[in-house]
Design a protein around this motif. Structure first.
Motif, PDB file in Angstrom:
ATOM      1  N   LEU A   1      -1.147   2.186 -11.869  1.00  0.00           N
ATOM      2  CA  LEU A   1      -0.332   1.182 -11.181  1.00  0.00           C
ATOM      3  C   LEU A   1      -0.418   1.357  -9.666  1.00  0.00           C
ATOM      4  O   LEU A   1      -0.591   0.381  -8.913  1.00  0.00           O
ATOM      5  CB  LEU A   1       1.115   1.283 -11.653  1.00  0.00           C
ATOM      6  CG  LEU A   1       2.129   0.367 -10.953  1.00  0.00           C
ATOM      7  CD1 LEU A   1       1.779  -1.099 -11.182  1.00  0.00           C
ATOM      8  CD2 LEU A   1       3.547   0.659 -11.426  1.00  0.00           C
ATOM      9  N   GLY A   2      -0.309   2.602  -9.198  1.00  0.00           N
ATOM     10  CA  GLY A   2      -0.383   2.845  -7.767  1.00  0.00           C
ATOM     11  C   GLY A   2      -1.743   2.498  -7.187  1.00  0.00           C
ATOM     12  O   GLY A   2      -1.832   1.943  -6.078  1.00  0.00           O
ATOM     13  N   THR A   3      -2.811   2.802  -7.922  1.00  0.00           N
ATOM     14  CA  THR A   3      -4.151   2.448  -7.451  1.00  0.00           C
ATOM     15  C   THR A   3      -4.298   0.939  -7.315  1.00  0.00           C
ATOM     16  O   THR A   3      -4.859   0.437  -6.330  1.00  0.00           O
ATOM     17  CB  THR A   3      -5.198   3.000  -8.425  1.00  0.00           C
ATOM     18  OG1 THR A   3      -5.077   4.427  -8.486  1.00  0.00           O
ATOM     19  CG2 THR A   3      -6.599   2.632  -7.977  1.00  0.00           C
ATOM     20  N   THR A   4      -3.799   0.204  -8.303  1.00  0.00           N
ATOM     21  CA  THR A   4      -3.897  -1.262  -8.252  1.00  0.00           C
ATOM     22  C   THR A   4      -3.138  -1.817  -7.050  1.00  0.00           C
ATOM     23  O   THR A   4      -3.652  -2.673  -6.307  1.00  0.00           O
ATOM     24  CB  THR A   4      -3.342  -1.867  -9.550  1.00  0.00           C
ATOM     25  OG1 THR A   4      -4.048  -1.296 -10.670  1.00  0.00           O
ATOM     26  CG2 THR A   4      -3.517  -3.368  -9.559  1.00  0.00           C
ATOM     27  N   LEU A   5      -1.910  -1.355  -6.834  1.00  0.00           N
ATOM     28  CA  LEU A   5      -1.122  -1.852  -5.701  1.00  0.00           C
ATOM     29  C   LEU A   5      -1.790  -1.493  -4.372  1.00  0.00           C
ATOM     30  O   LEU A   5      -1.824  -2.311  -3.439  1.00  0.00           O
ATOM     31  CB  LEU A   5       0.288  -1.262  -5.759  1.00  0.00           C
ATOM     32  CG  LEU A   5       1.178  -1.731  -6.914  1.00  0.00           C
ATOM     33  CD1 LEU A   5       2.514  -0.984  -6.887  1.00  0.00           C
ATOM     34  CD2 LEU A   5       1.426  -3.236  -6.817  1.00  0.00           C
ATOM     35  N   THR A   6      -2.322  -0.291  -4.286  1.00  0.00           N
ATOM     36  CA  THR A   6      -2.954   0.129  -3.034  1.00  0.00           C
ATOM     37  C   THR A   6      -4.184  -0.715  -2.727  1.00  0.00           C
ATOM     38  O   THR A   6      -4.415  -1.110  -1.577  1.00  0.00           O
ATOM     39  CB  THR A   6      -3.337   1.612  -3.123  1.00  0.00           C
ATOM     40  OG1 THR A   6      -2.173   2.365  -3.470  1.00  0.00           O
ATOM     41  CG2 THR A   6      -3.870   2.117  -1.797  1.00  0.00           C
ATOM     42  N   LEU A   7      -4.984  -1.008  -3.746  1.00  0.00           N
ATOM     43  CA  LEU A   7      -6.180  -1.813  -3.520  1.00  0.00           C
ATOM     44  C   LEU A   7      -5.845  -3.256  -3.181  1.00  0.00           C
ATOM     45  O   LEU A   7      -6.627  -3.940  -2.514  1.00  0.00           O
ATOM     46  CB  LEU A   7      -7.073  -1.763  -4.766  1.00  0.00           C
ATOM     47  CG  LEU A   7      -7.719  -0.399  -5.058  1.00  0.00           C
ATOM     48  CD1 LEU A   7      -8.495  -0.448  -6.356  1.00  0.00           C
ATOM     49  CD2 LEU A   7      -8.627   0.024  -3.914  1.00  0.00           C
ATOM     50  N   ILE A   8      -4.684  -3.740  -3.638  1.00  0.00           N
ATOM     51  CA  ILE A   8      -4.271  -5.095  -3.263  1.00  0.00           C
ATOM     52  C   ILE A   8      -3.937  -5.177  -1.784  1.00  0.00           C
ATOM     53  O   ILE A   8      -4.295  -6.139  -1.089  1.00  0.00           O
ATOM     54  CB  ILE A   8      -3.064  -5.527  -4.121  1.00  0.00           C
ATOM     55  CG1 ILE A   8      -3.503  -5.759  -5.577  1.00  0.00           C
ATOM     56  CG2 ILE A   8      -2.429  -6.810  -3.567  1.00  0.00           C
ATOM     57  CD1 ILE A   8      -2.358  -6.047  -6.511  1.00  0.00           C
TER      58      ILE A   8
ATOM     59  N   SER B   1       0.823  -1.209   0.000  1.00  0.00           N
ATOM     60  CA  SER B   1       0.000   0.000   0.000  1.00  0.00           C
ATOM     61  C   SER B   1       0.857   1.258   0.000  1.00  0.00           C
ATOM     62  O   SER B   1       0.520   2.249  -0.664  1.00  0.00           O
ATOM     63  CB  SER B   1      -0.932   0.000   1.218  1.00  0.00           C
ATOM     64  OG  SER B   1      -1.848  -1.071   1.144  1.00  0.00           O
ATOM     65  N   ALA B   2       1.980   1.229   0.734  1.00  0.00           N
ATOM     66  CA  ALA B   2       2.864   2.399   0.759  1.00  0.00           C
ATOM     67  C   ALA B   2       3.475   2.658  -0.613  1.00  0.00           C
ATOM     68  O   ALA B   2       3.529   3.803  -1.083  1.00  0.00           O
ATOM     69  CB  ALA B   2       3.961   2.195   1.803  1.00  0.00           C
ATOM     70  N   VAL B   3       3.934   1.586  -1.268  1.00  0.00           N
ATOM     71  CA  VAL B   3       4.488   1.748  -2.617  1.00  0.00           C
ATOM     72  C   VAL B   3       3.413   2.259  -3.574  1.00  0.00           C
ATOM     73  O   VAL B   3       3.657   3.141  -4.410  1.00  0.00           O
ATOM     74  CB  VAL B   3       5.089   0.416  -3.108  1.00  0.00           C
ATOM     75  CG1 VAL B   3       5.520   0.525  -4.562  1.00  0.00           C
ATOM     76  CG2 VAL B   3       6.270   0.021  -2.242  1.00  0.00           C
TER      77      VAL B   3
ATOM     78  N   GLY C   1       0.719   4.038  -2.789  1.00  0.00           N
ATOM     79  CA  GLY C   1       0.436   5.434  -2.488  1.00  0.00           C
ATOM     80  C   GLY C   1       1.483   6.374  -3.048  1.00  0.00           C
ATOM     81  O   GLY C   1       1.168   7.456  -3.554  1.00  0.00           O
ATOM     82  N   LEU C   2       2.765   5.955  -2.987  1.00  0.00           N
ATOM     83  CA  LEU C   2       3.835   6.767  -3.566  1.00  0.00           C
ATOM     84  C   LEU C   2       3.666   6.896  -5.080  1.00  0.00           C
ATOM     85  O   LEU C   2       3.860   7.972  -5.653  1.00  0.00           O
ATOM     86  CB  LEU C   2       5.186   6.138  -3.233  1.00  0.00           C
ATOM     87  CG  LEU C   2       6.428   6.896  -3.719  1.00  0.00           C
ATOM     88  CD1 LEU C   2       6.489   8.276  -3.074  1.00  0.00           C
ATOM     89  CD2 LEU C   2       7.696   6.105  -3.392  1.00  0.00           C
ATOM     90  N   ALA C   3       3.268   5.781  -5.735  1.00  0.00           N
ATOM     91  CA  ALA C   3       3.046   5.834  -7.184  1.00  0.00           C
ATOM     92  C   ALA C   3       1.858   6.727  -7.524  1.00  0.00           C
ATOM     93  O   ALA C   3       1.878   7.440  -8.537  1.00  0.00           O
ATOM     94  CB  ALA C   3       2.831   4.425  -7.725  1.00  0.00           C
ATOM     95  N   VAL C   4       0.805   6.707  -6.687  1.00  0.00           N
ATOM     96  CA  VAL C   4      -0.353   7.574  -6.927  1.00  0.00           C
ATOM     97  C   VAL C   4       0.042   9.042  -6.859  1.00  0.00           C
ATOM     98  O   VAL C   4      -0.305   9.851  -7.731  1.00  0.00           O
ATOM     99  CB  VAL C   4      -1.471   7.259  -5.912  1.00  0.00           C
ATOM    100  CG1 VAL C   4      -2.533   8.355  -5.910  1.00  0.00           C
ATOM    101  CG2 VAL C   4      -2.111   5.921  -6.225  1.00  0.00           C
ATOM    102  N   VAL C   5       0.799   9.412  -5.832  1.00  0.00           N
ATOM    103  CA  VAL C   5       1.226  10.804  -5.679  1.00  0.00           C
ATOM    104  C   VAL C   5       2.149  11.214  -6.823  1.00  0.00           C
ATOM    105  O   VAL C   5       2.033  12.314  -7.383  1.00  0.00           O
ATOM    106  CB  VAL C   5       1.912  10.989  -4.313  1.00  0.00           C
ATOM    107  CG1 VAL C   5       2.491  12.392  -4.191  1.00  0.00           C
ATOM    108  CG2 VAL C   5       0.922  10.738  -3.180  1.00  0.00           C
ATOM    109  N   SER C   6       3.065  10.326  -7.201  1.00  0.00           N
ATOM    110  CA  SER C   6       3.988  10.642  -8.294  1.00  0.00           C
ATOM    111  C   SER C   6       3.239  10.816  -9.608  1.00  0.00           C
ATOM    112  O   SER C   6       3.532  11.725 -10.389  1.00  0.00           O
ATOM    113  CB  SER C   6       5.036   9.537  -8.429  1.00  0.00           C
ATOM    114  OG  SER C   6       5.758   9.375  -7.224  1.00  0.00           O
TER     115      SER C   6
END
Length: 738
Positions: free
Chosen positions: A372-379, A348-350, A352-357
């Motif tokens: 990509l960040g949304t997908t990782l965060t939802l996982i 989720s941290a990774v 969130g960082l991708a979402v902000v970037s």
């Protein structure tokens, strides 16, 4: 187990599984009923998916057949003589675009186009019923209304389509885009669609990509949840079979016996109304798309045959999920409170960082990073939400030690965070993904945003009119047919040495002044727009959006010169009916006319894409409801599985009030916390997307609110049902002799 291999052993083993799923004699265990209902839902979801896939294929096949039947068959020169002249153009109404076919018979024996009872007379038009519904002005816009196009002449019932015959004195013969044809029914060429249609005309594969994940995933989740309901008792039975030598085949047949009847009931319950829909047709909610019974006719025999395959496949899958015997826990000591896994927080941290970037970067790369960040965060989010709900339960338990129901329910929820996480996992993921899909689909491009603002300011007061080449007499009739307050300008080719200079906007100085305040009215030579007008107005800005590009300005020497030249007209209308008046004038006097607002092509394309969000929401709503039911079933079964622990208290309480309060603190409060945080997180992600990447997208707040209300309703029903069933289940035990 040698007897199991003799003839008739399969029926015996299936009966063993069926009796195990029915429970002991007497009152039925509610947990077994819950498992059966989950299997019924899984079968219904699978049947719905198969029906939708078959319906998509059947509807597309029928559409293709009707579109192919109306395609013109061109003449093969030099011997053949055309039976009719045919050409196609497009027109628009607000955010809709549609096909307009101009035709003219060249021989009395010319074959009729599909859907027409006769050839239109000069100046007549046949209009599709859907176009008359959305645009009542179509009854007079294209000439005299001769009737409507029948169903066999339309791709579908919602298609916007027009057949027009030019009025007397106007012909389409001899123009570059006109075809001489011998009839209709040519093979459809590869490439873009032959006709413009505002019904859902996406490729067949796009619908499969929409249906299979959003309906197939809930069906798979329901089947997997059903296979683990009652896992303790089932694993014990299978372990005994394994200990006495029962092989995989024996275990599979017993497991299949548990699911035969519920899966058959689910396929039948879903199959009956779906087969009925093939007899009556159906209109889809949200989208308004009408599917006729004739298009679904192949499903009347295909779908019942497929249902048998669906039932057999689900039985095999359910049996396959029980081939492996789960080992019992060993005697090795385990920590009382195992450390939680760190991967959800890391992922989720990774993410969130991708979402902000991605939000900071913008552009195509920013959108990819954001997705990509949304997908990782939802996982990683569901396990974190389960832990958060457990911690909330712990805090509530500490503060409510004087409330037995709060104490029992809160500690049960705190001890089972994975149950909460599993119940809300699919809901959280689908809620976030659908919200992002709606935002991205409804977002307009930069050109569409600017064109939308320009169109609102112009309010159909500036139009560009194109036509095939015509003489000065036709141009004079067109200008005479306009209103007394309408002004006419003309765009002609440039005056460069090679004739490739910028196009020139010509007109009377008084008409040019209607565009905006002028510094000068150039007569001797063409001057750039910014040197002519002293201020920028919506009308001067519209010149930049016209399809002929940036223009220079020059006063016309006379009205006759304006009519002799070739090029599109620019009409400045007066009054609210100015566009309709210009449309009627152009179609009555000019060959193959097209009337539009500058920039409307950008707006229409973006609006057509935005309407696809209705299809996403429609399919996602069904999948979301099935996932909510799957999560509620797992949570309810886990609660009832521990209802034995309340038996001692049941002897000292009456009614279901105590059990309802325990269910509220054990299921209702943790799920409310989990769903609330999930909706908040999905809303934050959508707000970031709208704020930084998709500024003109539709707000997903309505979607999130509706989904949250639906999930809360399902979980609330599960909470009440859990308390009521728990009371009935535990009140059977009464302490004696203590």
């Amino acid at each position: 187990m040698r007897r199991a291999r003799r003839r008739g052993a399969t029926a015996h083993l299936l009966a063993v599984g069926r009796r195990a799923s029915a429970g002991a004699a007497g009152r039925r265990d509610p947990r077994l009923t819950l498992q059966a209902l989950s299997l019924v839902l899984a079968a219904a979801a699978a049947a719905l998916l198969v029906w939708c896939v078959q319906a998509v294929h059947a509807v597309h096949e029928a559409r293709e057949a009707r579109v192919t039947a109306r395609l013109p068959v061109p003449v093969m020169p030099p011997d053949a003589r055309p039976a009719a002249w045919w050409t196609q153009s497009d027109d628009s109404w607000r955010e809709w675009t549609f096909s307009v076919v101009h035709l003219e018979p060249a021989a009395p024996s010319a074959p009729l186009p599909p859907g027409l009872p006769r050839w239109p007379r000069p100046g007549e038009a046949f209009v599709s019923p859907a176009l008359l519904d959305v645009m009542p002005a179509a009854a007079t816009r294209f000439g005299r209304l001769a009737g409507t196009v029948a169903e066999e002449g339309l791709a579908d019932a919602g298609e916007l389509f027009v057949y027009v015959r030019p009025p007397a004195g106007v012909t389409i013969k001899g123009h570059e885009t006109t075809l001489g044809i011998t009839g209709f029914g040519a093979e459809r060429p590869a490439g873009p669609p032959s006709f413009v249609s505002q019904s859902f005309d996406r490729p067949e594969s796009d619908l499969y990509w929409l249906l299979v994940p959003q309906l197939g995933l809930p069906a798979a989740v329901l089947l997997a949840v059903s296979s683990r309901l009652g896992a303790r008792q089932r694993d014990g039975r299978l372990a005994v079979l394994y200990a006495i030598g029962g092989g995989r085949s024996v275990r599979a047949r017993i497991a299949a016996g548990e699911c035969l009847r519920p899966l058959a009931a689910g396929t039948v319950l879903a199959g009956v109304p779906l087969v009925a829909a093939t007899l009556t047709g159906i209109r889809l909610p949200l989208t308004g798309y009408a599917v006729s019974a004739a298009d679904l006719a192949p499903l009347r025999w295909q779908f019942p045959l497929a249902l048998a395959g669906v039932w057999a496949a689900l039985c095999l899958l359910f049996a396959a999920l029980h081939l492996r015997v789960r080992p019992a826990g060993s005697g090795r000591p385990r920590p009382a409170r195992p450390l939680p896994s760190a991967w959800p927080g890391t992922v989720s941290a990774v993410g969130g960082l991708a979402v902000v970037s991605g939000a900071a970067a913008g552009g195509a790369m920013g959108i990819r990073l954001f997705v990509l960040g949304t997908t990782l965060t939802l996982i990683g989010l569901p396990p974190l939400l389960g832990r958060a709900a457990a911690r909330v339960s712990v805090r509530l338990t500490r503060q409510g030690t004087g409330n037995p129901a709060r104490l029992v329910g809160g500690r049960w929820a705190a001890a089972h965070p994975t149950v909460i996480a599993r119940a809300g996992a699919a809901l959280v993921v689908m809620l976030g993904l659908v919200a992002q899909a709606v935002v991205m689909v409804t977002d307009l491009t930069s050109e569409a945003r600017h064109a939308t603002v320009l169109g609102e300011r112009l309010d159909d007061r500036l139009l560009e009119v194109y036509s095939a080449p015509a003489g000065a007499a036709a141009h004079a009739r067109f200008t005479a047919a306009l209103g007394p307050g309408d002004r006419v300008l003309r765009v002609v080719p440039g005056d460069g040495a090679s004739g490739t200079g910028p196009p020139v906007l010509r007109g009377d100085c008084r008409d040019l002044a209607a565009l905006g305040a002028m510094r000068t009215c150039p007569r001797d030579r063409a001057v750039p727009v910014h040197d002519v007008f002293s201020e920028r107005t919506p009308r001067t800005e519209a010149l930049r959006w016209m399809s002929f590009g940036l223009v220079h300005v020059q006063a016309a020497s006379s009205r006759a010169q304006l009519l002799r030249e070739q090029g599109p007209f620019v009409v400045l209308t007066s009054g609210p009916e100015g566009r309709e008046r210009a449309e009627r004038a152009a179609r009555a006097t000019l060959p193959l006319p097209h009337v539009g607002v500058p920039g409307d092509t950008s707006v229409i394309g973006a609006q057509a894409r935005a309407r696809q969000a209705d299809w996403v929401v429609l399919v996602a709503a069904v999948g979301f409801l099935l996932l909510a039911l799957a999560g509620a079933a797992g949570l309810l079964h886990a609660f009832l599985d521990r209802a034995d622990e309340l038996r001692a208290l049941a002897g000292y309480t009456s009614g279901a009030g105590f059990h309802l309060r325990v269910a509220w603190w054990g299921m209702g409060v943790p799920m409310a916390c989990s769903l609330g945080l999930a909706a908040l997180f999905a809303g934050v992600l959508a707000a970031v997307n709208v704020g930084f990447l998709s500024p003109s997208a539709s707000s997903p707040l309505g979607l999130l609110g509706g989904a949250l209300a639906l999930a809360a309703l399902v979980c609330g029903a599960a909470t009440v049902l859990g308390g009521w069933l728990g009371a009935r289940f535990t009140h059977r035990w009464v302490p004696r002799g203590d």
